[in-house]
Design a protein around this motif. Structure first.
Motif, short mmCIF file in Angstrom:
data_model
loop_
_atom_site.label_atom_id
_atom_site.label_comp_id
_atom_site.label_asym_id
_atom_site.label_seq_id
_atom_site.Cartn_x
_atom_site.Cartn_y
_atom_site.Cartn_z
N HIS A 172 -16.19 -12.10 -8.52
CA HIS A 172 -14.89 -12.67 -8.18
C HIS A 172 -13.78 -12.23 -9.14
N LEU A 173 -14.15 -11.58 -10.22
CA LEU A 173 -13.16 -11.20 -11.22
C LEU A 173 -12.04 -10.35 -10.63
N LYS A 174 -12.41 -9.35 -9.87
CA LYS A 174 -11.45 -8.36 -9.40
C LYS A 174 -10.36 -8.99 -8.54
N THR A 175 -10.73 -9.95 -7.72
CA THR A 175 -9.77 -10.51 -6.76
C THR A 175 -9.11 -11.80 -7.24
N GLU A 176 -9.74 -12.52 -8.15
CA GLU A 176 -9.23 -13.84 -8.50
C GLU A 176 -8.53 -13.91 -9.85
N HIS A 177 -8.68 -12.88 -10.68
CA HIS A 177 -8.07 -12.97 -12.01
C HIS A 177 -6.56 -12.80 -11.93
N LYS A 178 -5.87 -13.36 -12.91
CA LYS A 178 -4.45 -13.13 -13.11
C LYS A 178 -4.27 -12.59 -14.52
N ILE A 179 -3.36 -11.65 -14.66
CA ILE A 179 -3.21 -11.02 -15.97
C ILE A 179 -1.74 -10.82 -16.29
N GLU A 180 -1.44 -11.02 -17.54
CA GLU A 180 -0.07 -10.84 -18.01
C GLU A 180 0.19 -9.36 -18.27
N GLN A 181 1.05 -8.76 -17.48
CA GLN A 181 1.38 -7.34 -17.63
C GLN A 181 2.56 -7.22 -18.59
N LEU A 182 2.35 -6.56 -19.73
CA LEU A 182 3.36 -6.52 -20.77
C LEU A 182 4.30 -5.33 -20.67
N TRP A 183 3.87 -4.27 -20.00
CA TRP A 183 4.69 -3.07 -19.91
C TRP A 183 4.81 -2.64 -18.44
N LYS A 184 6.00 -2.20 -18.06
CA LYS A 184 6.23 -1.80 -16.69
C LYS A 184 5.43 -0.55 -16.30
N ASP A 185 5.21 0.33 -17.28
CA ASP A 185 4.53 1.59 -16.97
C ASP A 185 3.04 1.53 -17.24
N ARG A 186 2.50 0.35 -17.54
CA ARG A 186 1.07 0.20 -17.80
C ARG A 186 0.54 -0.99 -17.02
N GLU A 187 -0.54 -0.77 -16.32
CA GLU A 187 -1.14 -1.85 -15.54
C GLU A 187 -2.59 -2.05 -15.97
N CYS A 188 -2.95 -3.29 -16.25
CA CYS A 188 -4.32 -3.61 -16.65
C CYS A 188 -5.07 -4.20 -15.45
N ILE A 189 -6.29 -3.72 -15.27
CA ILE A 189 -7.12 -4.14 -14.14
C ILE A 189 -8.46 -4.63 -14.68
N VAL A 190 -8.83 -5.84 -14.32
CA VAL A 190 -10.11 -6.43 -14.73
C VAL A 190 -11.09 -6.33 -13.57
N TRP A 191 -12.32 -5.92 -13.89
CA TRP A 191 -13.31 -5.67 -12.86
C TRP A 191 -14.67 -6.17 -13.35
N GLY A 192 -15.47 -6.65 -12.45
CA GLY A 192 -16.83 -7.04 -12.78
C GLY A 192 -17.82 -6.30 -11.91
N MET A 193 -18.96 -5.94 -12.48
CA MET A 193 -20.00 -5.22 -11.75
C MET A 193 -21.17 -6.15 -11.41
N PRO A 194 -21.92 -5.84 -10.36
CA PRO A 194 -23.17 -6.58 -10.12
C PRO A 194 -24.11 -6.42 -11.31
N PHE A 195 -25.06 -7.33 -11.44
CA PHE A 195 -26.06 -7.19 -12.49
C PHE A 195 -26.69 -5.79 -12.44
N TYR A 196 -26.97 -5.24 -13.63
CA TYR A 196 -27.69 -3.96 -13.68
C TYR A 196 -29.15 -4.24 -14.00
N ASN A 197 -30.03 -3.85 -13.10
CA ASN A 197 -31.47 -3.89 -13.33
C ASN A 197 -32.05 -2.61 -12.76
N GLU A 198 -32.79 -1.90 -13.57
CA GLU A 198 -33.24 -0.56 -13.22
C GLU A 198 -34.05 -0.51 -11.93
#
Length: 332
Positions: free
Chosen positions: A291-317
């Motif tokens: 849910h991180l990718k769609t539900e997070h809110k983030i404070e963007q400090l610079w107009k020319d820089r965008e921060c994106i938060v993403w979460g991955m499914p569990f990694y199991n070999e």
């Protein structure tokens, strides 16, 4: 810059439940044996034994020294969680808190029966490392927010000393350097990789498999991103579940920077390798990451820089790798 989850803590009035489980700690003996082809009798095995200790029996000073290594166990933090707590000594000795926690120490009989101060300190640190997250959230409810706030990486990932013990139980890889493991599927000199920030990886087999996977796709990532860095989260930061505020410390965060002439994208991808026996138990962590990718809110400090938060499914070999690769392909 790293954006970490923050929350408004709201205690609703309760105390920590007594944790009466007996934990196990393998004591390194410090003894060695040798034999000769001319010996008439083979060396006898050193006699081993087990003995239970209450951690409060190690003395207040030892436990206080161990508590100092955990910010969440400082008195000011504990007092905020448990308003009735009068002192750190009470937290150590009272049956309402740490007083009933036992540890089964196993090793050479002489050493087990006469623990050194260093032994006692190592045991308490080992236990607190396992229990500290529970101490934060046990019987405490949080009113959360889905906003992320920016912090500098240099202020978040700081130098620290880790006490790592391979206790002989579960995943035998934990505590073994990835450059020294005898498992050739996992062996790798991470110090030679410019994308891996630390010079060694002492993690579990699944954590080592994850690092090997990133090594395989690092070339593809570098074709798309100007900067690629994988950091292992050794208790440097915590996230808090959107639904109930439960604490989560993802094992890795992947930093990616994508530049063009007018705009830069900064990705922070949280990754959690997970042993097969824990996938179902920690399902809430998987759901939070998804849910991180769609539900997070983030404070963007610079107009020319965008921060994106993403979460991955569990990694199991062997169990979840296809799902992980499918989601990861979006980054590639």
């Amino acid at each position: 810059m790293v954006s970490l989850r923050y929350f408004d803590g709201l205690q609703v009035g309760s105390r920590i439940q007594v944790i009466e489980t007996t934990h196990k700690f393998p004591l390194l003996s410090g003894y060695s044996q040798s034999s000769s082809v001319f010996d008439l009798e083979p060396n006898k095995q050193l006699k081993k034994t087990q003995k239970d200790y209450f951690i409060k029996s190690f003395g207040i000073n030892v436990v206080k020294k161990a508590l100092c290594q955990f910010p969440e166990c400082q008195f000011s933090t504990l007092k905020a969680l448990f308003p009735q707590l009068k002192s750190l000594s009470e937290f150590i000795q009272s049956d309402n808190y740490l007083g009933k926690i036992k540890v089964e120490v196993e090793g050479v009989e002489e050493a087990v029966n006469d623990l050194t101060q260093d032994n006692k300190l190592a045991i308490v640190i080992y236990l607190l490392n396992k229990l500290s997250s529970e101490l934060q959230v046990e019987n405490v409810e949080y009113k959360g927010t889905n906003e992320f706030k920016p912090y500098m990486v240099k202020d978040t990932f700081t130098d620290k000393t880790l006490n790592i013990v391979n206790d002989g139980n579960g995943d035998q890889e934990y505590g073994i350097p990835q450059s020294e493991t005898t498992n050739q599927a996992l062996n790798m000199d991470v110090s030679a990789e410019d994308w891996f920030v630390f010079n060694e990886n002492y993690g579990t087999s699944e954590e080592k498999y994850l690092v090997k996977y990133i090594a395989k796709v690092a070339g593809q990532l570098k074709q798309k991103y100007s900067e690629v860095y994988l950091l292992r989260n050794e208790r440097h930061f915590k996230l808090f579940n959107f639904d109930d505020g439960r604490v989560f410390e993802p094992d890795f965060v992947l930093f990616l920077v994508k530049d063009d002439k007018k705009h830069s994208l900064y990705y922070q991808v949280f990754i959690e390798p997970k042993g097969g026996h824990l996938i179902k138990h920690d399902e809430w962590k998987h759901n939070f990451l998804m849910h991180l990718k769609t539900e997070h809110k983030i404070e963007q400090l610079w107009k020319d820089r965008e921060c994106i938060v993403w979460g991955m499914p569990f990694y199991n070999e062997t169990e979840t790798k296809p799902d992980f690769e499918k989601e990861f392909s979006a980054l590639l």
